[in-house]
Design a protein around this motif. Structure first.
Motif, PDB file in Angstrom:
ATOM      1  N   GLY A  94      28.226 -14.298   5.164  1.00 15.06           N
ATOM      2  CA  GLY A  94      27.616 -13.729   3.967  1.00 15.06           C
ATOM      3  C   GLY A  94      27.996 -12.294   3.686  1.00 15.06           C
ATOM      4  N   GLY A  95      28.935 -11.747   4.467  1.00 10.73           N
ATOM      5  CA  GLY A  95      29.402 -10.386   4.211  1.00 10.73           C
ATOM      6  C   GLY A  95      28.443  -9.298   4.635  1.00 10.73           C
ATOM      7  N   ASP A 101      28.977  -1.656   6.353  1.00  7.87           N
ATOM      8  CA  ASP A 101      30.008  -0.620   6.415  1.00  7.87           C
ATOM      9  C   ASP A 101      30.027   0.225   5.142  1.00  7.87           C
ATOM     10  N   ALA A 102      29.691  -0.413   4.008  1.00  8.63           N
ATOM     11  CA  ALA A 102      29.661   0.309   2.738  1.00  8.63           C
ATOM     12  C   ALA A 102      28.317   0.988   2.489  1.00  8.63           C
ATOM     13  N   ARG A 103      27.377   0.830   3.428  1.00 11.15           N
ATOM     14  CA  ARG A 103      26.025   1.383   3.300  1.00 11.15           C
ATOM     15  C   ARG A 103      25.413   1.003   1.950  1.00 11.15           C
ATOM     16  N   ARG A 135      17.439 -13.412   6.308  1.00 16.82           N
ATOM     17  CA  ARG A 135      17.660 -14.787   5.864  1.00 16.82           C
ATOM     18  C   ARG A 135      18.313 -14.837   4.483  1.00 16.82           C
ATOM     19  N   LEU A 136      17.965 -13.908   3.607  1.00 16.54           N
ATOM     20  CA  LEU A 136      18.513 -13.876   2.250  1.00 16.54           C
ATOM     21  C   LEU A 136      18.830 -12.432   1.918  1.00 16.54           C
ATOM     22  N   LEU A 137      20.032 -12.198   1.418  1.00 13.39           N
ATOM     23  CA  LEU A 137      20.501 -10.838   1.186  1.00 13.39           C
ATOM     24  C   LEU A 137      21.076 -10.748  -0.221  1.00 13.39           C
ATOM     25  N   THR A 138      20.578  -9.784  -1.004  1.00  8.46           N
ATOM     26  CA  THR A 138      21.063  -9.548  -2.359  1.00  8.46           C
ATOM     27  C   THR A 138      21.562  -8.119  -2.454  1.00  8.46           C
ATOM     28  N   GLY A 139      22.846  -7.969  -2.787  1.00 11.34           N
ATOM     29  CA  GLY A 139      23.433  -6.650  -2.899  1.00 11.34           C
ATOM     30  C   GLY A 139      24.815  -6.710  -3.493  1.00 11.34           C
ATOM     31  N   ARG A 140      25.177  -5.666  -4.218  1.00 12.68           N
ATOM     32  CA  ARG A 140      26.488  -5.577  -4.859  1.00 12.68           C
ATOM     33  C   ARG A 140      26.760  -6.778  -5.767  1.00 12.68           C
ATOM     34  N   GLY A 174      23.122  -0.101   7.214  1.00 14.94           N
ATOM     35  CA  GLY A 174      23.974   0.827   7.951  1.00 14.94           C
ATOM     36  C   GLY A 174      24.684   0.096   9.075  1.00 14.94           C
ATOM     37  N   PRO A 175      25.876   0.536   9.466  1.00 21.11           N
ATOM     38  CA  PRO A 175      26.649  -0.172  10.496  1.00 21.11           C
ATOM     39  C   PRO A 175      26.133   0.100  11.897  1.00 21.11           C
TER      40      PRO A 175
END
Length: 250
Positions: A94-95, A101-103, A135-140, A174-175
């Motif tokens: 899911g990236g 890495d891109a914060r 579990r679920l990620l929304t971004g970019r 954050g990484p």
């Protein structure tokens, strides 16, 4: 040579490849998938070279004794590195690592899996750390179903969360080091929105089943972590086993 001494000799010969394979696995915890592939090739090439040389006739007797241990070492390295690659693929699906890495600023649905830990920050205010699984990620501009272990960081709002509760949070990823058992940090800001209550677990990290200790002044835990006479230690769903659950000992 007796059968017992022969078995002991064989066990000692198998010990060295096993120890070496686990040492390689420990040394490559923070490696990328490409580096793990190079390790697999490095382990396989000597095994193949010895096998070919032992069949060609040059030093056949000396090389034949190394063929088995080197083959075992190559197999163990491939298995351990393959397992690590598979686990990493599931964790980073899911990236998640790219967003970390891109914060990136994200909205995440997470399952709380750890107890709150209070630490001091540079500003002097206490910060709360909690382990969770996203579990679920929304971004970019995209939403992904993930299974990524993350470290939540925030304020007092994280202390009120219950173990195995599902919540929706907003924050910045954050990484973390690749050798860490979590993929990223998630600095939570704003409110925490409940999504689902904790599941029907008979017990949590704190000991007895939820509600059991409240009904008894002297609960007696069983090896399964539940109060005797109230909950079953062999089933995931709690059930009553006596008309008077959690009664104090007479």
């Amino acid at each position: 040579m007796s059968a017992a001494s022969g078995a002991e000799h064989a066990d000692l010969r198998l010990l060295a490849p096993a120890v070496a394979a686990w040492a390689v696995a420990a040394a490559t915890l923070g490696c990328t998938p490409g580096e793990r592939g190079a390790v697999v090739l490095a382990a396989g090439v000597p095994a193949v070279g010895v096998a070919v040389a032992s069949r060609s006739g040059r030093g056949r007797e000396g090389l034949a004794s190394w063929r088995g241990p080197l083959a075992l070492l190559a197999v163990l390295v491939v298995l351990l590195q393959g397992a690590a690659l598979a686990a990493g693929a599931v964790r980073e699906a899911g990236g998640v690592r790219e967003l970390a890495d891109a914060r990136a600023e994200v909205t995440a649905v997470v399952l709380v899996t750890g107890e709150p830990v209070r630490v001091a920050s540079r500003s002097g205010e206490d910060r709360i750390l909690r382990d969770a699984t996203a579990r679920l990620l929304t971004g970019r501009g995209r939403t992904s179903h993930v299974r990524a272990p993350v470290l939540l960081t925030g304020g007092a709002e994280l202390t009120a969360l219950r173990w195995h509760e599902t919540v929706r949070v907003q924050g910045r990823l954050g990484p973390l080091e690749r050798a860490d058992d979590r993929v990223a940090t998630l600095a939570v800001h704003g409110g925490v929105e409940p999504v689902a209550p904790p599941g029907p677990w008979p017990g949590g990290p704190s000991g007895c089943a939820p509600g059991c200790a409240r009904r008894s002044t002297t609960p007696r835990p069983t090896p399964g972590g539940c109060c005797r006479g109230s909950w079953s230690a062999t089933r995931a769903v709690p059930r009553r086993s006596s008309p008077r659950p959690c009664a104090p000992p007479g």
